[in-house]
Design a protein around this motif. Structure first.
Motif, PDB file in Angstrom:
ATOM      1  N   LEU A 187     -18.448 -18.534  31.915  1.00  0.00           N
ATOM      2  CA  LEU A 187     -18.619 -17.408  30.548  1.00  0.00           C
ATOM      3  C   LEU A 187     -18.906 -16.673  31.303  1.00  0.00           C
ATOM      4  O   LEU A 187     -18.465 -15.718  29.491  1.00  0.00           O
ATOM      5  CB  LEU A 187     -20.682 -17.914  31.212  1.00  0.00           C
ATOM      6  CG  LEU A 187     -21.046 -19.543  30.806  1.00  0.00           C
ATOM      7  CD1 LEU A 187     -22.669 -19.500  31.611  1.00  0.00           C
ATOM      8  CD2 LEU A 187     -21.011 -19.831  29.156  1.00  0.00           C
ATOM      9  N   VAL A 188     -18.045 -16.079  31.447  1.00  0.00           N
ATOM     10  CA  VAL A 188     -17.721 -14.341  32.373  1.00  0.00           C
ATOM     11  C   VAL A 188     -16.327 -14.740  31.100  1.00  0.00           C
ATOM     12  O   VAL A 188     -16.221 -13.417  30.267  1.00  0.00           O
ATOM     13  CB  VAL A 188     -17.999 -13.768  33.319  1.00  0.00           C
ATOM     14  CG1 VAL A 188     -17.076 -12.608  33.185  1.00  0.00           C
ATOM     15  CG2 VAL A 188     -19.036 -14.021  33.804  1.00  0.00           C
ATOM     16  N   THR A 189     -15.399 -15.135  32.113  1.00  0.00           N
ATOM     17  CA  THR A 189     -14.435 -15.381  31.458  1.00  0.00           C
ATOM     18  C   THR A 189     -13.732 -15.749  29.462  1.00  0.00           C
ATOM     19  O   THR A 189     -13.284 -15.267  28.926  1.00  0.00           O
ATOM     20  CB  THR A 189     -13.116 -15.939  32.297  1.00  0.00           C
ATOM     21  OG1 THR A 189     -13.604 -16.874  32.148  1.00  0.00           O
ATOM     22  CG2 THR A 189     -13.261 -14.867  33.156  1.00  0.00           C
ATOM     23  N   GLY A 191     -16.295 -16.422  27.461  1.00  0.00           N
ATOM     24  CA  GLY A 191     -17.865 -16.835  27.277  1.00  0.00           C
ATOM     25  C   GLY A 191     -18.530 -17.867  26.554  1.00  0.00           C
ATOM     26  O   GLY A 191     -18.247 -19.420  26.699  1.00  0.00           O
ATOM     27  N   VAL A 192     -19.994 -17.597  25.858  1.00  0.00           N
ATOM     28  CA  VAL A 192     -20.981 -18.761  25.727  1.00  0.00           C
ATOM     29  C   VAL A 192     -20.235 -19.562  24.779  1.00  0.00           C
ATOM     30  O   VAL A 192     -19.966 -20.880  25.264  1.00  0.00           O
ATOM     31  CB  VAL A 192     -22.411 -17.769  26.130  1.00  0.00           C
ATOM     32  CG1 VAL A 192     -22.797 -19.690  25.551  1.00  0.00           C
ATOM     33  CG2 VAL A 192     -23.224 -17.430  27.099  1.00  0.00           C
ATOM     34  N   LYS A 193     -19.982 -19.552  23.591  1.00  0.00           N
ATOM     35  CA  LYS A 193     -19.855 -19.200  22.320  1.00  0.00           C
ATOM     36  C   LYS A 193     -18.299 -20.591  22.131  1.00  0.00           C
ATOM     37  O   LYS A 193     -18.677 -21.890  22.417  1.00  0.00           O
ATOM     38  CB  LYS A 193     -19.754 -19.060  20.912  1.00  0.00           C
ATOM     39  CG  LYS A 193     -19.621 -19.835  20.006  1.00  0.00           C
ATOM     40  CD  LYS A 193     -19.448 -18.723  19.160  1.00  0.00           C
ATOM     41  CE  LYS A 193     -19.058 -19.979  17.210  1.00  0.00           C
ATOM     42  NZ  LYS A 193     -18.907 -19.214  16.261  1.00  0.00           N
ATOM     43  N   THR A 195     -16.648 -21.537  25.409  1.00  0.00           N
ATOM     44  CA  THR A 195     -17.082 -22.454  26.455  1.00  0.00           C
ATOM     45  C   THR A 195     -17.985 -23.923  25.911  1.00  0.00           C
ATOM     46  O   THR A 195     -17.436 -24.712  25.934  1.00  0.00           O
ATOM     47  CB  THR A 195     -18.025 -21.759  27.918  1.00  0.00           C
ATOM     48  OG1 THR A 195     -17.843 -20.325  28.322  1.00  0.00           O
ATOM     49  CG2 THR A 195     -18.607 -22.961  28.332  1.00  0.00           C
TER      50      THR A 195
END
Length: 291
Positions: A187-189, A191-193, A195
């Protein structure tokens, strides 16, 4: 060993060898961090029904960060950056070399003369393989991959204090301890979208490969292997792991058309031969029973 248990040992080795190919196919659709997170997320599902084993959180996390997160994340990143699958399956088995070396340094368990010979042969094989850097993979990918057997070896030694736990329960919770930080890393590297898009757009082949890698190779195969180690001396069980690189290399050759030049093939043979010398020179030792 009973004939049925010999078949189980061979089956586990075949599963682990094929898992390298399945991982490579999944990496065509998923980034390494997310693929590894999904692998352990699937394998951790039994935690919904299993109590945490009587192993302290610090030890559980330490084992998981090495045996699972470090080992398999390094594999995934290296393969995604061009490391051939068959070669990867051989390099990972060099963990036997590092396990013996670390046990000697930390616990004073010095290897026998024959084991020293095996270590020397395997080390020469790794040097020969490193001589092929630049042909179809980079020095960076090779360096990242070498993290995998080192983490594998550290995880092997950290498992010792946890041998009284039920094997299936222990490995399920180890998978959970690896899945949580890996999903956070994704999620950090990414991003949510991105992923969510990567997960929602997976093909049926990608889903099938992830189910095989997560449920079959990680959850079921590790459990079966643990039960074999519970019932038989390690000297009888561990040599079956030598089948893994042969299966991985053969499957990679068939599926991806992977070929090995003379120097690399000689290096791979030296690594496997050195590991064989190390394993078969071991003396059976009393085993701690695992429920």
């Amino acid at each position: 060993m009973k004939p049925a248990d010999v078949c189980i040992a061979v089956m586990v080795a075949v599963i682990w060898g094929l898992a390298f190919v399945a991982s490579r196919i999944a990496l065509d659709e998923l980034p390494p961090e997310l693929m590894t997170a999904l692998r352990f997320g699937i394998a951790a599902l039994p935690c919904l029904f299993l109590r945490k084993p009587k192993v302290s959180w610090p030890l559980l996390i330490a084992i998981s960060l090495n045996l699972f997160l470090g080992q398999f994340l390094a594999q995934s990143i290296a393969i995604a950056h061009g490391m051939p699958v068959g070669l990867t399956s051989v390099i990972v088995q060099s963990q036997a070399l590092f396990t013996i070396a670390f046990a000697a340094i930390i616990f004073g368990e010095w290897p026998s003369r024959m084991q020293m010979v095996g270590i020397g042969i395997a080390a020469i094989g790794l040097l020969m393989i490193s001589g092929t850097v630049g042909h179809d993979f980079s020095a960076g990918a090779f360096a990242i991959l070498m993290i995998s057997p080192i983490c594998f070896a550290v995880g092997n030694l950290l498992l010792r204090p946890a041998q009284g736990a039920r094997m299936f329960d222990l490995f399920a919770w180890l998978c959970l301890c690896a899945a949580v930080p890996l999903f956070a890393l994704s999620l950090v590297t990414l991003g949510v979208k991105p992923t969510w898009q990567a997960l929602s757009q997976m093909s049926m082949a990608g889903i099938a490969c992830m189910l095989f890698v997560g449920a079959v190779s990680t959850s079921i195969a590790y459990w079966l292997w643990g039960r074999l180690l519970r019932d038989y001396p390690a000297a009888q069980v561990v040599p079956f792991a030598l089948l893994v690189p042969f299966v991985g290399s053969a499957a990679s050759s068939i599926v991806f058309g992977e070929r090995f030049g003379p120097l690399r093939l000689a290096g791979m043979a030296a690594v496997i031969g050195g590991i064989a010398v190390m394993l078969f020179s071991r003396r059976p030792q009393p085993q701690t029973k695992i429920a």
